[in-house]
Design a protein around this motif. Structure first.
Motif, short mmCIF file in Angstrom:
data_model
loop_
_atom_site.label_atom_id
_atom_site.label_comp_id
_atom_site.label_asym_id
_atom_site.label_seq_id
_atom_site.Cartn_x
_atom_site.Cartn_y
_atom_site.Cartn_z
N ASN A 1 0.82 -1.22 0.00
CA ASN A 1 0.00 0.00 0.00
C ASN A 1 0.85 1.27 0.00
O ASN A 1 0.43 2.31 0.52
CB ASN A 1 -0.94 -0.01 1.22
N GLY A 2 2.05 1.18 -0.59
CA GLY A 2 2.91 2.36 -0.66
C GLY A 2 3.88 2.48 0.51
O GLY A 2 4.65 3.44 0.59
N TYR A 3 3.87 1.50 1.41
CA TYR A 3 4.76 1.55 2.59
C TYR A 3 5.85 0.49 2.50
O TYR A 3 6.36 0.02 3.52
CB TYR A 3 3.93 1.41 3.88
N GLU A 4 6.23 0.15 1.27
CA GLU A 4 7.20 -0.92 1.06
C GLU A 4 8.55 -0.60 1.71
O GLU A 4 9.15 -1.45 2.36
CB GLU A 4 7.38 -1.15 -0.45
N ALA A 5 8.99 0.65 1.56
CA ALA A 5 10.30 1.02 2.11
C ALA A 5 10.33 0.81 3.62
O ALA A 5 11.35 0.41 4.18
CB ALA A 5 10.61 2.48 1.77
N GLU A 6 9.21 1.07 4.27
CA GLU A 6 9.16 0.98 5.73
C GLU A 6 8.98 -0.44 6.24
O GLU A 6 9.49 -0.80 7.30
CB GLU A 6 8.02 1.85 6.28
N VAL A 7 8.21 -1.28 5.51
CA VAL A 7 7.81 -2.56 6.12
C VAL A 7 8.30 -3.81 5.40
O VAL A 7 8.18 -4.91 5.96
CB VAL A 7 6.27 -2.65 6.28
N ALA A 8 8.82 -3.68 4.19
CA ALA A 8 9.16 -4.89 3.41
C ALA A 8 10.10 -5.80 4.20
O ALA A 8 10.00 -7.03 4.12
CB ALA A 8 9.77 -4.50 2.08
N SER A 9 11.00 -5.20 4.99
CA SER A 9 12.00 -6.02 5.70
C SER A 9 11.37 -6.94 6.74
O SER A 9 11.97 -7.93 7.13
CB SER A 9 13.04 -5.11 6.36
N LEU A 10 10.14 -6.62 7.15
CA LEU A 10 9.46 -7.50 8.12
C LEU A 10 9.22 -8.89 7.52
O LEU A 10 9.00 -9.85 8.25
CB LEU A 10 8.11 -6.92 8.54
N TYR A 11 9.19 -8.94 6.19
CA TYR A 11 8.78 -10.18 5.52
C TYR A 11 9.92 -10.78 4.70
O TYR A 11 9.68 -11.58 3.79
CB TYR A 11 7.53 -9.92 4.66
N ASP A 12 11.15 -10.40 5.01
CA ASP A 12 12.31 -10.94 4.31
C ASP A 12 12.27 -12.47 4.35
O ASP A 12 12.05 -13.06 5.41
CB ASP A 12 13.61 -10.45 4.97
N GLY A 13 12.47 -13.07 3.18
CA GLY A 13 12.54 -14.52 3.14
C GLY A 13 11.20 -15.22 3.16
O GLY A 13 11.14 -16.45 3.14
N MET A 14 10.11 -14.47 3.22
CA MET A 14 8.79 -15.11 3.21
C MET A 14 8.20 -15.05 1.81
O MET A 14 8.28 -14.03 1.13
CB MET A 14 7.84 -14.39 4.19
N ASP A 15 7.60 -16.15 1.38
CA ASP A 15 6.90 -16.18 0.11
C ASP A 15 5.52 -15.54 0.32
O ASP A 15 4.65 -16.12 0.95
CB ASP A 15 6.76 -17.63 -0.37
N LEU A 16 5.35 -14.34 -0.22
CA LEU A 16 4.13 -13.58 0.08
C LEU A 16 2.89 -14.13 -0.63
O LEU A 16 1.77 -13.75 -0.28
CB LEU A 16 4.33 -12.11 -0.28
N SER A 17 3.08 -15.04 -1.60
CA SER A 17 1.89 -15.67 -2.17
C SER A 17 1.47 -16.88 -1.32
O SER A 17 0.32 -17.32 -1.37
CB SER A 17 2.11 -16.08 -3.62
N GLU A 18 2.40 -17.38 -0.51
CA GLU A 18 2.04 -18.44 0.44
C GLU A 18 1.49 -17.83 1.72
O GLU A 18 0.45 -18.25 2.24
CB GLU A 18 3.26 -19.32 0.73
N PHE A 19 2.21 -16.82 2.23
CA PHE A 19 1.75 -16.13 3.45
C PHE A 19 0.98 -14.88 3.04
O PHE A 19 1.46 -13.77 3.23
CB PHE A 19 2.94 -15.80 4.36
N TYR A 20 -0.22 -15.08 2.44
CA TYR A 20 -1.01 -13.96 1.93
C TYR A 20 -1.87 -13.39 3.04
O TYR A 20 -1.98 -13.94 4.12
CB TYR A 20 -1.88 -14.40 0.75
#
Lengths: 270, 208
Positions: free
Chosen positions: A251-270
């Motif tokens: 939602n436009g906050y990728e720079a701030e939060v993407a690192s929370l999900y490092d290494g996670m497959d976001l289509s699996e953990f949707y």
């Protein structure tokens, strides 16, 4: 504090170009299924919600469990204005100027025990005041949850106001969660319970339909809802001929939060 | 049976073109409300789309009610049925056009969405099934095709009605009563056509 400062600086920049919706838009177009499934139902029915007195049960893996009045829970904490994009899982979006307190401040106040890995939230149930509860649209009370690092992130707030006014009942008075990089249903309204747990707590829409609504539910234009595309959305307040807007990663906050999900497959953990 | 008589007398006096005038006026008026007023709230695209779709379902219910009303109560509204059917088509067409042009805003994406999303596929099949019915809703077609072939074609109303309601049920989030009511009513009205029946008894009842 370092992360907070960086996020806050990025946030200040991001806030510059967001044009908030009118208070009328924000208070007349809502999903709050306890008050009906139509978008105008909450505005029509939420006046029945009783919010005084308001008590929040804090329990689980915390140092200071107990029943807090809303004043006691928030006493001494700083209320800030946060202008956030709000993206509903139904592919519409608006911009809301929230007033709220960083959830981390509240959690630190009640004291997080080291085993705590998740935070669970619960919405009030007042069956006699809530027509949607009587109709059993969902398995009420509405429950939501966050991983502890998501809950402690400086973008995550407990909102108590909009446009400097106390938050309207249809928007989740007297206090609601706002997690701007997740679909709106994660931002649970009218909270009466906060529990710290060492397990992933159940969440309402996941219980209703696990294939369609995951625990994480991060805004993601690349992972469609099974019944509709998430790559773009309708803009609230633009009228009948408004153009769709492309949906942004997180939602436009990728720079701030993407690192929370490092290494996670976001289509699996949707 | 006083009421039935009153209704039948009133129905005889109302010309069928009033259905077209009222229906078209209503359709245009809803568009006007969505485009130029706040009547549909701060997001009129989806609201108008749903309104047209729901009216389409309501008109399907009304159209399918005409035969059972006549057979059960002797109320004769049959002369309005074609006009109601045609208006059903136009509301569903308007529903589709709002979806395609104002909501999705790309014909290419309309196609990919309709193919990919089962609830849209089902809705689209329902709409497409109504097209030949709308085209043949005139005396010329009845004459040209012959009554039997025409009636056989218009059997498509039944799957169109049930698929239309299924489209609505499938779209709903959570447990919502309204779409299920439409589905149940439309299934009931179609099932009515296939009920085991004793023709002579039915005739006797409608004469009584």
């Amino acid at each position: 504090a370092g992360l907070g400062a960086i996020a806050a600086a990025g946030l200040a920049e991001a806030q510059e170009d967001l044009q908030p919706n009118s208070l009328e838009d924000i208070t007349s177009y809502n999903n709050f299924y306890e008050f009906g499934t139509g978008k105008s139902d909450p505005a029509a029915n939420a006046h029945k919600l009783e919010i005084e007195p308001w008590s929040v049960k804090v329990d689980g893996l915390v140092d200071n469990p107990g029943d807090y009045s809303s004043a006691d829970l928030l006493d001494g904490l700083t209320v800030e204005e946060r202008i956030y994009r709000f993206r509903c899982v139904e592919a519409w979006a608006m911009v809301v100027p929230w007033n709220g307190i960083e959830l981390a401040d509240i959690l630190n106040k009640v004291g997080i025990q080291s085993e705590a890995k998740y935070v669970a939230f619960e919405t009030v149930v007042q069956p006699e005041n809530m027509i949607g509860v009587q109709r059993r649209v969902l398995d009420f009370p509405y429950v939501e949850g966050l991983r502890i690092d998501e809950a402690m992130h400086p973008l995550t707030i407990m909102a108590t106001g909009i446009y400097g006014e106390p938050i309207a009942k249809q928007n989740g008075a007297p206090m609601r969660l706002v997690v701007p990089w997740k679909y709106g249903f994660k931002s649970i309204k009218s909270i009466v319970r906060i529990s710290l747990t060492d397990y992933e707590p159940p969440t309402s829409w996941n219980k209703a339909n696990a294939r369609e609504y995951g625990f994480y539910s991060n805004v993601n234009p690349n992972v469609d809802h099974p019944r509709w595309s998430q790559s773009s959305h309708r803009v609230i307040g633009g009228g009948l001929f408004a153009s769709r807007e492309p949906t942004l990663m997180f939602n436009g906050y990728e720079a701030e939060v993407a690192s929370l999900y490092d290494g996670m497959d976001l289509s699996e953990f949707y | 049976m006083d009421i039935v008589g009153t209704i039948n007398t009133a129905a005889r006096k109302v010309p069928t073109w009033t259905i077209y005038i009222v229906g078209a006026g209503w359709l245009v008026y809803l568009f006007y409300l969505a485009a130029f007023t706040r009547a549909f709230g701060p997001e009129p695209i989806n609201a108008l789309e749903r309104e047209y779709g729901e009216i389409g379902l309501q008109l399907l219910v009304v159209g399918l009610l005409i035969t059972p009303l006549r057979e059960t109560f002797g109320i004769s509204l049959i002369k309005f049925r074609r006009a109601i059917g045609v208006m059903t088509f136009f509301f569903i067409l308007a529903h589709f056009l709002v979806f395609a042009i104002l909501d999705v805003q790309s014909l290419e994406r309309v196609w990919t969405e309709v193919v990919k999303r089962p609830y849209l596929t089902v809705g689209m099949i329902s709409f497409v099934a109504l097209i030949p019915l709308a085209i043949t809703s005139n005396n010329y077609s009845v004459r040209k095709m012959g009554a039997i072939a025409w009636r056989r074609l218009h059997w498509l109303t039944y799957p169109a009605a049930i698929l239309g309601a299924l489209h609505y049920v499938w779209l709903a989030k959570g447990f919502q009563i309204e779409p299920l009511v439409y589905l149940a009513v439309l299934i009931g009205l179609v099932a009515y056509r296939y009920r085991p029946k004793n023709r002579s008894k039915n005739r006797a009842m409608s004469r009584a």
